[in-house]
Scaffold this motif. Structure first.
Motif, PDB file in Angstrom:
ATOM      1  N   VAL A  12       0.833  -1.199   0.000  1.00 10.78           N
ATOM      2  CA  VAL A  12       0.000   0.000   0.000  1.00 10.78           C
ATOM      3  C   VAL A  12       0.870   1.251   0.000  1.00 10.78           C
ATOM      4  O   VAL A  12       0.656   2.177  -0.795  1.00 10.78           O
ATOM      5  CB  VAL A  12      -0.956   0.011   1.221  1.00 10.78           C
ATOM      6  CG1 VAL A  12      -1.634   1.367   1.371  1.00 10.78           C
ATOM      7  CG2 VAL A  12      -1.993  -1.085   1.100  1.00 10.78           C
ATOM      8  N   VAL A  13       1.864   1.280   0.869  1.00  2.00           N
ATOM      9  CA  VAL A  13       2.736   2.448   0.990  1.00  2.00           C
ATOM     10  C   VAL A  13       3.530   2.676  -0.301  1.00  2.00           C
ATOM     11  O   VAL A  13       3.690   3.813  -0.743  1.00  2.00           O
ATOM     12  CB  VAL A  13       3.695   2.289   2.191  1.00  2.00           C
ATOM     13  CG1 VAL A  13       4.746   3.381   2.199  1.00  2.00           C
ATOM     14  CG2 VAL A  13       2.903   2.288   3.488  1.00  2.00           C
ATOM     15  N   ASN A  14       3.980   1.607  -0.910  1.00  2.00           N
ATOM     16  CA  ASN A  14       4.801   1.723  -2.112  1.00  2.00           C
ATOM     17  C   ASN A  14       3.986   1.729  -3.406  1.00  2.00           C
ATOM     18  O   ASN A  14       4.557   1.730  -4.495  1.00  2.00           O
ATOM     19  CB  ASN A  14       5.822   0.582  -2.160  1.00  2.00           C
ATOM     20  CG  ASN A  14       6.865   0.710  -1.080  1.00  2.00           C
ATOM     21  OD1 ASN A  14       7.307   1.802  -0.753  1.00  2.00           O
ATOM     22  ND2 ASN A  14       7.255  -0.402  -0.498  1.00  2.00           N
ATOM     23  N   SER A  15       2.674   1.764  -3.317  1.00  2.00           N
ATOM     24  CA  SER A  15       1.829   1.655  -4.509  1.00  2.00           C
ATOM     25  C   SER A  15       1.982   2.825  -5.473  1.00  2.00           C
ATOM     26  O   SER A  15       1.753   2.675  -6.666  1.00  2.00           O
ATOM     27  CB  SER A  15       0.364   1.506  -4.109  1.00  2.00           C
ATOM     28  OG  SER A  15      -0.092   2.669  -3.457  1.00  2.00           O
ATOM     29  N   GLU A  16       2.367   3.995  -4.993  1.00  2.71           N
ATOM     30  CA  GLU A  16       2.496   5.167  -5.858  1.00  2.71           C
ATOM     31  C   GLU A  16       3.903   5.367  -6.389  1.00  2.71           C
ATOM     32  O   GLU A  16       4.163   6.345  -7.081  1.00  2.71           O
ATOM     33  CB  GLU A  16       2.031   6.406  -5.104  1.00  2.71           C
ATOM     34  CG  GLU A  16       0.556   6.348  -4.750  1.00  2.71           C
ATOM     35  CD  GLU A  16       0.079   7.581  -4.001  1.00  2.71           C
ATOM     36  OE1 GLU A  16       0.849   8.567  -3.920  1.00  2.71           O
ATOM     37  OE2 GLU A  16      -1.048   7.557  -3.510  1.00  2.71           O
ATOM     38  N   VAL A  17       4.807   4.459  -6.087  1.00  2.00           N
ATOM     39  CA  VAL A  17       6.190   4.573  -6.546  1.00  2.00           C
ATOM     40  C   VAL A  17       6.268   4.115  -8.006  1.00  2.00           C
ATOM     41  O   VAL A  17       5.753   3.066  -8.367  1.00  2.00           O
ATOM     42  CB  VAL A  17       7.127   3.715  -5.659  1.00  2.00           C
ATOM     43  CG1 VAL A  17       8.544   3.725  -6.203  1.00  2.00           C
ATOM     44  CG2 VAL A  17       7.102   4.208  -4.231  1.00  2.00           C
ATOM     45  N   GLU A  18       6.888   4.946  -8.819  1.00  2.00           N
ATOM     46  CA  GLU A  18       7.071   4.602 -10.233  1.00  2.00           C
ATOM     47  C   GLU A  18       8.083   3.470 -10.356  1.00  2.00           C
ATOM     48  O   GLU A  18       8.995   3.340  -9.538  1.00  2.00           O
ATOM     49  CB  GLU A  18       7.574   5.824 -11.006  1.00  2.00           C
ATOM     50  CG  GLU A  18       6.621   7.002 -11.001  1.00  2.00           C
ATOM     51  CD  GLU A  18       5.365   6.742 -11.810  1.00  2.00           C
ATOM     52  OE1 GLU A  18       5.451   6.005 -12.818  1.00  2.00           O
ATOM     53  OE2 GLU A  18       4.309   7.274 -11.432  1.00  2.00           O
ATOM     54  N   GLN A  19       7.917   2.676 -11.405  1.00  2.91           N
ATOM     55  CA  GLN A  19       8.847   1.579 -11.637  1.00  2.91           C
ATOM     56  C   GLN A  19      10.249   2.146 -11.869  1.00  2.91           C
ATOM     57  O   GLN A  19      10.426   3.111 -12.598  1.00  2.91           O
ATOM     58  CB  GLN A  19       8.413   0.761 -12.849  1.00  2.91           C
ATOM     59  CG  GLN A  19       9.225  -0.492 -13.039  1.00  2.91           C
ATOM     60  CD  GLN A  19       8.611  -1.405 -14.089  1.00  2.91           C
ATOM     61  OE1 GLN A  19       7.557  -1.133 -14.627  1.00  2.91           O
ATOM     62  NE2 GLN A  19       9.288  -2.486 -14.363  1.00  2.91           N
ATOM     63  N   GLY A  20      11.224   1.558 -11.220  1.00  2.00           N
ATOM     64  CA  GLY A  20      12.607   2.011 -11.305  1.00  2.00           C
ATOM     65  C   GLY A  20      13.015   2.929 -10.168  1.00  2.00           C
ATOM     66  O   GLY A  20      14.192   3.142  -9.951  1.00  2.00           O
ATOM     67  N   GLY A  69      -4.777   4.168   3.123  1.00  2.00           N
ATOM     68  CA  GLY A  69      -4.157   5.284   2.403  1.00  2.00           C
ATOM     69  C   GLY A  69      -4.510   6.644   2.948  1.00  2.00           C
ATOM     70  O   GLY A  69      -4.309   7.657   2.274  1.00  2.00           O
ATOM     71  N   LYS A  70      -5.011   6.700   4.162  1.00  2.00           N
ATOM     72  CA  LYS A  70      -5.388   7.972   4.792  1.00  2.00           C
ATOM     73  C   LYS A  70      -4.165   8.745   5.268  1.00  2.00           C
ATOM     74  O   LYS A  70      -4.219   9.961   5.419  1.00  2.00           O
ATOM     75  CB  LYS A  70      -6.328   7.752   5.969  1.00  2.00           C
ATOM     76  CG  LYS A  70      -7.577   6.972   5.651  1.00  2.00           C
ATOM     77  CD  LYS A  70      -8.608   7.841   5.021  1.00  2.00           C
ATOM     78  CE  LYS A  70      -9.888   7.022   4.815  1.00  2.00           C
ATOM     79  NZ  LYS A  70     -10.943   7.808   4.272  1.00  2.00           N
ATOM     80  N   ILE A  71      -3.081   8.015   5.561  1.00  2.00           N
ATOM     81  CA  ILE A  71      -1.820   8.648   5.934  1.00  2.00           C
ATOM     82  C   ILE A  71      -0.747   8.135   4.993  1.00  2.00           C
ATOM     83  O   ILE A  71      -0.866   7.065   4.418  1.00  2.00           O
ATOM     84  CB  ILE A  71      -1.435   8.387   7.408  1.00  2.00           C
ATOM     85  CG1 ILE A  71      -1.296   6.895   7.698  1.00  2.00           C
ATOM     86  CG2 ILE A  71      -2.431   9.039   8.351  1.00  2.00           C
ATOM     87  CD1 ILE A  71      -0.754   6.575   9.075  1.00  2.00           C
ATOM     88  N   LYS A  72       0.284   8.919   4.819  1.00  2.00           N
ATOM     89  CA  LYS A  72       1.383   8.562   3.925  1.00  2.00           C
ATOM     90  C   LYS A  72       2.688   8.554   4.705  1.00  2.00           C
ATOM     91  O   LYS A  72       2.868   9.302   5.654  1.00  2.00           O
ATOM     92  CB  LYS A  72       1.510   9.594   2.790  1.00  2.00           C
ATOM     93  CG  LYS A  72       0.266   9.745   1.951  1.00  2.00           C
ATOM     94  CD  LYS A  72       0.109   8.634   1.001  1.00  2.00           C
ATOM     95  CE  LYS A  72      -1.110   8.881   0.114  1.00  2.00           C
ATOM     96  NZ  LYS A  72      -1.601   7.712  -0.495  1.00  2.00           N
ATOM     97  N   ILE A  73       3.594   7.718   4.278  1.00  2.00           N
ATOM     98  CA  ILE A  73       4.955   7.712   4.812  1.00  2.00           C
ATOM     99  C   ILE A  73       5.816   8.428   3.789  1.00  2.00           C
ATOM    100  O   ILE A  73       5.817   8.068   2.615  1.00  2.00           O
ATOM    101  CB  ILE A  73       5.474   6.283   5.033  1.00  2.00           C
ATOM    102  CG1 ILE A  73       4.619   5.548   6.061  1.00  2.00           C
ATOM    103  CG2 ILE A  73       6.938   6.314   5.473  1.00  2.00           C
ATOM    104  CD1 ILE A  73       4.991   4.097   6.255  1.00  2.00           C
ATOM    105  N   LEU A  74       6.496   9.456   4.234  1.00  2.00           N
ATOM    106  CA  LEU A  74       7.364  10.201   3.346  1.00  2.00           C
ATOM    107  C   LEU A  74       8.748   9.588   3.335  1.00  2.00           C
ATOM    108  O   LEU A  74       9.273   9.230   4.393  1.00  2.00           O
ATOM    109  CB  LEU A  74       7.449  11.676   3.784  1.00  2.00           C
ATOM    110  CG  LEU A  74       6.112  12.411   3.883  1.00  2.00           C
ATOM    111  CD1 LEU A  74       6.320  13.805   4.411  1.00  2.00           C
ATOM    112  CD2 LEU A  74       5.421  12.438   2.534  1.00  2.00           C
ATOM    113  N   GLY A  75       9.339   9.458   2.190  1.00  2.00           N
ATOM    114  CA  GLY A  75      10.685   8.894   2.086  1.00  2.00           C
ATOM    115  C   GLY A  75      11.706   9.799   2.761  1.00  2.00           C
ATOM    116  O   GLY A  75      11.575  11.013   2.793  1.00  2.00           O
ATOM    117  N   GLY A  76      12.719   9.176   3.339  1.00  2.00           N
ATOM    118  CA  GLY A  76      13.798   9.923   3.973  1.00  2.00           C
ATOM    119  C   GLY A  76      13.516  10.368   5.394  1.00  2.00           C
ATOM    120  O   GLY A  76      14.252  11.136   5.946  1.00  2.00           O
TER     121      GLY A  76
END
Length: 77
Positions: A12-20, A69-76
């Motif tokens: 769920v958290v990684n669902s919006e990450v583009e391939q690559g 998906g109500k909250i998001k984890i921000l990278g970094g």
């Protein structure tokens, strides 16, 4: 057993990450840290973003919020 599973939450958290691109989270530790941070916010008085939040434990609410998906984890972070 935790429902949803760690792997389901990671999807769920990684669902919006583009391939690559690098995934936002790549370990259970990231999920645990994010949900515990959100649970502390709920304990501190923030409103739950899911229905029935007042009737559940803060950590259960945090996991449900992340899964929906109500909250998001921000990278970094």
């Amino acid at each position: 057993m935790l429902h949803p599973s760690y792997s389901d939450l990671m999807k769920v958290v990684n669902s919006e990450v583009e391939q690559g691109e690098a995934p936002v989270v790549s370990s259970r530790y990231s999920i645990v840290m994010a949900t515990s941070r959100r649970a502390r916010q709920i304990i501190g008085g923030e409103e739950a973003l899911v229905a029935g939040g007042r009737d559940k434990k803060p950590l259960s609410v945090a996991v449900e919020e992340l899964n929906q998906g109500k909250i998001k984890i921000l990278g970094g972070e």
